[in-house]
Each structure stands twice: as structure tokens, then as C-alpha cells.
Design an enzyme around this catalytic site. Structure first.
Site, PDB file in Angstrom:
ATOM      1  N   HIS A 150      20.934  -6.632  -7.410  1.00 23.29           N
ATOM      2  CA  HIS A 150      20.204  -7.584  -6.236  1.00 23.29           C
ATOM      3  C   HIS A 150      19.576  -9.500  -6.804  1.00 23.29           C
ATOM      4  CE1 HIS A 150      18.272  -8.651  -2.152  1.00 23.29           C
ATOM      5  NE2 HIS A 150      17.508  -9.051  -2.817  1.00 23.29           N
TER       6      HIS A 150
ATOM      7  N   SER B 234      19.378 -12.477   1.294  1.00 27.72           N
ATOM      8  CA  SER B 234      18.418 -11.579   1.484  1.00 27.72           C
ATOM      9  C   SER B 234      17.923 -11.526   2.147  1.00 27.72           C
ATOM     10  CB  SER B 234      17.617 -11.457  -0.126  1.00 27.72           C
ATOM     11  OG  SER B 234      16.782 -10.476  -0.369  1.00 27.72           O
TER      12      SER B 234
ATOM     13  N   ASP C  84      22.981  -2.560  -6.091  1.00 22.13           N
ATOM     14  CA  ASP C  84      22.307  -3.336  -5.610  1.00 22.13           C
ATOM     15  C   ASP C  84      20.873  -1.930  -4.821  1.00 22.13           C
ATOM     16  OD1 ASP C  84      19.958  -4.399  -4.042  1.00 22.13           O
ATOM     17  OD2 ASP C  84      21.375  -6.387  -3.560  1.00 22.13           O
TER      18      ASP C  84
END
Length: 474
Positions: free
Chosen positions: A415, A281, A383
Site C-alpha cells: 500500500h 487510498s 497491498d
């Protein structure tokens, strides 16, 4: 009948110890008189010796004598002498009763647990303090309130898994926490060591995510645990978050952490010739920025470096964003408001500077780009925190400028699916298997062990994982 002994308080000073009474307490007396009176006191059960506590050495208490000073000179001297002996005996007894057991208990399980609890409390306090500081900066808007409520529900659903991983993190001998790699706040990393120590192990230097705001090294504990079970060492690098630092601080911290791993991992049993860089991320973005910046430094005259891009065998980006110009409005719609995001990134003019996808297209940096290692980008197609196009487009851009790169997409994964829910589900995790296969490529013995590895244990019931997936704020 002997005279009663008067209460007297004796104050110790650097010039006069208890064994050498201060002249202000009494004039000199003969040794015979002292011994006779001392024996008289000890033989008389009705005599009472009142002195102040030996622990109040630095406090002098004024007392009014019951008899005149002239009638008590000798008694006062005797008390001072007796007090000294009493204090010395009590001091030796205290040393025997308290100091020695504490030495013998060093390293006992009880002390070890106490240290671990103290460490956990300190870490919790740090996170709470930074969270409150962040809330003061952000203000409490509707979207943020909903995000925090969703985060609370999400964490509750995954709590059984968090408890098991947390126990491993704090109590496993395979985890070395908070190794210092720099002189800035949060310049720490956690090291996850394989149980098998037969030879140097491949190493993954991992930069955790957290929207550049709530990142923390312990977030990588699940990945560290599972990779170490496959004989892969993991170094989870912590870094300053916003508002403790801005993007340039984060990149600098990550680069220092990578430097520490490259230069020191051999002494922990890691293989300095098999180091992989990975981020998840926001951590994937930070690590990519650090990698590209290092390549530019190596082709610039006068730049001093402490590690080299050539020491990194490959870069793994998990659910990252690499072109901030395309993401700033999307993040705004998701609640990471433009004003806050620009503060993190040090202004709108810096968006290009911190966009690896944009930087590698600069023709003047062709030599630097040619130094980049193979880049593999993992992303889930569902995501909604960072669209999977971010990885797909970056991989295609890298390929156009001559870098070995590919994107691996996981159909229907969100995600957090690829990083938390799937690993906690147990069994086979496709992203994890892909990662291990790349690290162990060219090592037939490790590949054979991977083929015979038992399925991973489930950490959270399926229905809780499904609820967590629905309420996830990420």
C-alpha cells in the site's frame, strides 16, 4: 532654594489630554508663572520629577501629598505640563526606535522564517487536537495501540525523507499553501507550481488518503514536488476527516476543491483544458464518489453545478477501494472496526450510496455513467490495507458499462510502496513514470524532456526503507 516637586499621577481621558490638564488637577494659572517655575525646575539639578509610566495611561494611582493642597497648586500644574511634554517626546522616540525598524524589516528572512515556524506550529496543533479527539472517540484498544506504535516506527524510518520534503513544503517558493476554496473547516488546498512558466501547465487535482480519519493535504507534498519537477502542476485538496465530518462532508469538500481548480487554475498558470483528478487510498474512494456524484447531478433536472465532469481529462485512482460492501468486514479485521467505519459512512444503509462500483451498475444512471472520463486504477499486488482486487474489479465493472477504464497492477508492491517508499528510493519509479506518460501523452516536447530527465535523488537509505516496509501499519 526651590521647593521640591511632588509626585503626581496624571490620568488621560477622552475629554482631557496631557497637553490640556484636567481641571481636577489644578486651577488656572498665568502663563508667566508656569514658564518661570518650569525654568526653575530645569535649572535646579536637585529637583526631582516623579511621574507614572506613560504606558499606564489607563491606570490612575492615588498618592497622598507630602504638603497641603494649598501650598502645591502651582507645582502640580507645572508637573502636568512637564509630564505632557515628556510623554510626547518619549512617544515620538518610541515611534522612531520601534515602529520604523519594524516597517523596514517587512519581508526580511528572519520574519519569513518566523512566519513559517508559526504556520508549522499551528498546523501541528491542529493535527494533535484532532488526533486526541479521535482517540477519545475510538477508545484505546490493543489493536489501535499497536497500530500507533507501528506508525511511530514507520515514521522514524522514513524521517530523513520527511525532513527533506517538509523543508521543501514550508520554504519553497514553488509551494502556495492553504489556498481557501470554501467556507467549511479545512477547505484549503496546496498548490505546487513548476519552475518553468513557459505556457499553461497540465494540472493534477489530488485528494490525499488517511483511512478517512488522518487525511491531510501535506501528505501529497512528495508527489507534488516530483510532478512539479516534470512541469505538472499539482493541487492537493484538504477535506474534513472523521469525526470532524462524515463521508458526505468529505465528498462535498472534495467536490468544492475540484470546482475551485476547474474555475481558477488558469490564474496560477494551469491549463483548464488539461485537468486530471487523482486520489490515493481513502482519497481515491472520496474522489471517485465526487466524480460519480457530479455526473449524476449533470443528468438530473434542477441541479445547479459549479464544475463539469467534462473538464476532467482522466481519473487516476491509487490503491483505492470502490465497493464498501465488500470491504467493511475486511477493514474490521484490520482494526478499522465495523462500528467506527459505519459511523464514518453514515450507517449501513449508506454503504451502497458511497460505493462507486455499485452505483455505476444502476441501469437508471446509464446517462450519467456515460459522462465519466477515462479511469486508470493503480494498485500493488501485495497491498494488505486494501486488496488489489478492489481496483481490478472496479475497472472490469466500468468496462462492462461502457466506460474506458483499466487497472495497472505492480507486482509485489504494498500500500505504501507505490506512494512513499519507491519515490523516496530515487531512481526510476514505475508508477510515477506511468502517471507522467499519461499526462504528457500528445505533448512531444514534454515527452522529450521526460526522456532526458535526470534520475531522482535518493531521500532515505535502503535499509531504512526495508525496515519501514516491514513495520508499516498500512
Amino acid at each position: 532654594m526651590p521647593s521640591p516637586i511632588l509626585p503626581v499621577t496624571v490620568k488621560q481621558s477622552p475629554e482631557h489630554s496631557f497637553l490640556d490638564p484636567s481641571p481636577s488637577l489644578s486651577p488656572p494659572t498665568s502663563a508667566n508663572s508656569i514658564m518661570l517655575l518650569k525654568q526653575e525646575i530645569l535649572d535646579d539639578p536637585t529637583a526631582r520629577l516623579l511621574i507614572s509610566s506613560p504606558f499606564d495611561e489607563e491606570t490612575a494611582v492615588s498618592t497622598k501629598p507630602l504638603l497641603s493642597r494649598s501650598s502645591s497648586f502651582v507645582g502640580t500644574t507645572t508637573i502636568a505640563f512637564t509630564s505632557a511634554n515628556s510623554y510626547q517626546k518619549r512617544r515620538r522616540r518610541i515611534a522612531s526606535d520601534t515602529s520604523l525598524p519594524s516597517l523596514s524589516d517587512t519581508g526580511s528572512p528572519r520574519q519569513s522564517v518566523s512566519r513559517e515556524i508559526g504556520h508549522a506550529a499551528a498546523e501541528t496543533f491542529l493535527l494533535t487536537r484532532l488526533s486526541l479527539k479521535l482517540l477519545r472517540y475510538l477508545g484505546v484498544g490493543y489493536k489501535w495501540i499497536m497500530r500507533f506504535l507501528a506508525l511511530g516506527c514507520y515514521s522514524l524510518m522514513l524521517l530523513p525523507g520527511f525532513i527533506q520534503v517538509g523543508y521543501y513544503y514550508f520554504f519553497s517558493s514553488q509551494v502556495q499553501r492553504s489556498i481557501v476554496y470554501g467556507d467549511q473547516p479545512r477547505n484549503r488546498l496546496d498548490l505546487y507550481l513548476p519552475k518553468n512558466t513557459d505556457g499553461p501547465k497540465p494540472v493534477v487535482a489530488f485528494v490525499t488518503g488517511g483511512a478517512w480519519i488522518i487525511g491531510y493535504k501535506a501528505w501529497g507534498s512528495l508527489l507534488g514536488k516530483q510532478l512539479s519537477e516534470r512541469d505538472i502542476m499539482v493541487a492537493c485538496i484538504d477535506y474534513r476527516n472523521f469525526p470532524q465530518g462524515t463521508m458526505s462532508d468529505m465528498v462535498k469538500d472534495a467536490s468544492q476543491g475540484i470546482s475551485f481548480v476547474c474555475n481558477n487554475i488558469a490564474q496560477y498558470g494551469g491549463d483548464p483544458n488539461r485537468i486530471y483528478l487523482m486520489g490515493q487510498s481513502a482519497g481515491a474512494h472520496i474522489a471517485a464518489c465526487a466524480l460519480v456524484e457530479q455526473a449524476i447531478k449533470e443528468t438530473s433536472e434542477g441541479e445547479s453545478i459549479t464544475w463539469s465532469v467534462s473538464q476532467i481529462k482522466a481519473y487516476f485512482g491509487l490503491s483505492g477501494g470502490y465497493n464498501l460492501l465488500n470491504l467493511v468486514d475486511y477493514f474490521h479485521s484490520r482494526g478499522l472496526y465495523r462500528s467506527i467505519f459505519l459511523s464514518i459512512m453514515e450507517g449501513e444503509d449508506s454503504l451502497r450510496r458511497f460505493s462507486p462500483e455499485v452505483i455505476v451498475q444502476d441501469p437508471t444512471l446509464k446517462n450519467a455513467v456515460s459522462l465519466l472520463p477515462p479511469i486508470i486504477l493503480f494498485h500493488g499486488t501485495d497491498d494488505y490495507s486494501i486488496p488489489f482486487d478492489a481496483s481490478k474489479n472496479f475497472a472490469e465493472t466500468l468496462q462492462r458499462v461502457g466506460v474506458r477504464a483499466e487497472s495497472i497492477l505492480y507486482e509485489g508492491k504494498t500500500h505504501t510502496d507505490v506512494f512513499l517508499q519507491d519515490p523516496m528510493r530515487g531512481g526510476k519509479d514505475q508508477m510515477f513514470e506511468d502517471l507522467v506518460a499519461i499526462v504528457h501523452a500528445g505533448d512531444p516536447e514534454a515527452q522529450e524532456k521526460d526522456a532526458g530527465a535526470p534520475p531522482r535523488r535518493r531521500l532515505v537509505p535502503e535499509f531504512m526503507l526495508q525496515v519501514a516496509r516491514r513495520v508499516s501499519p498500512f
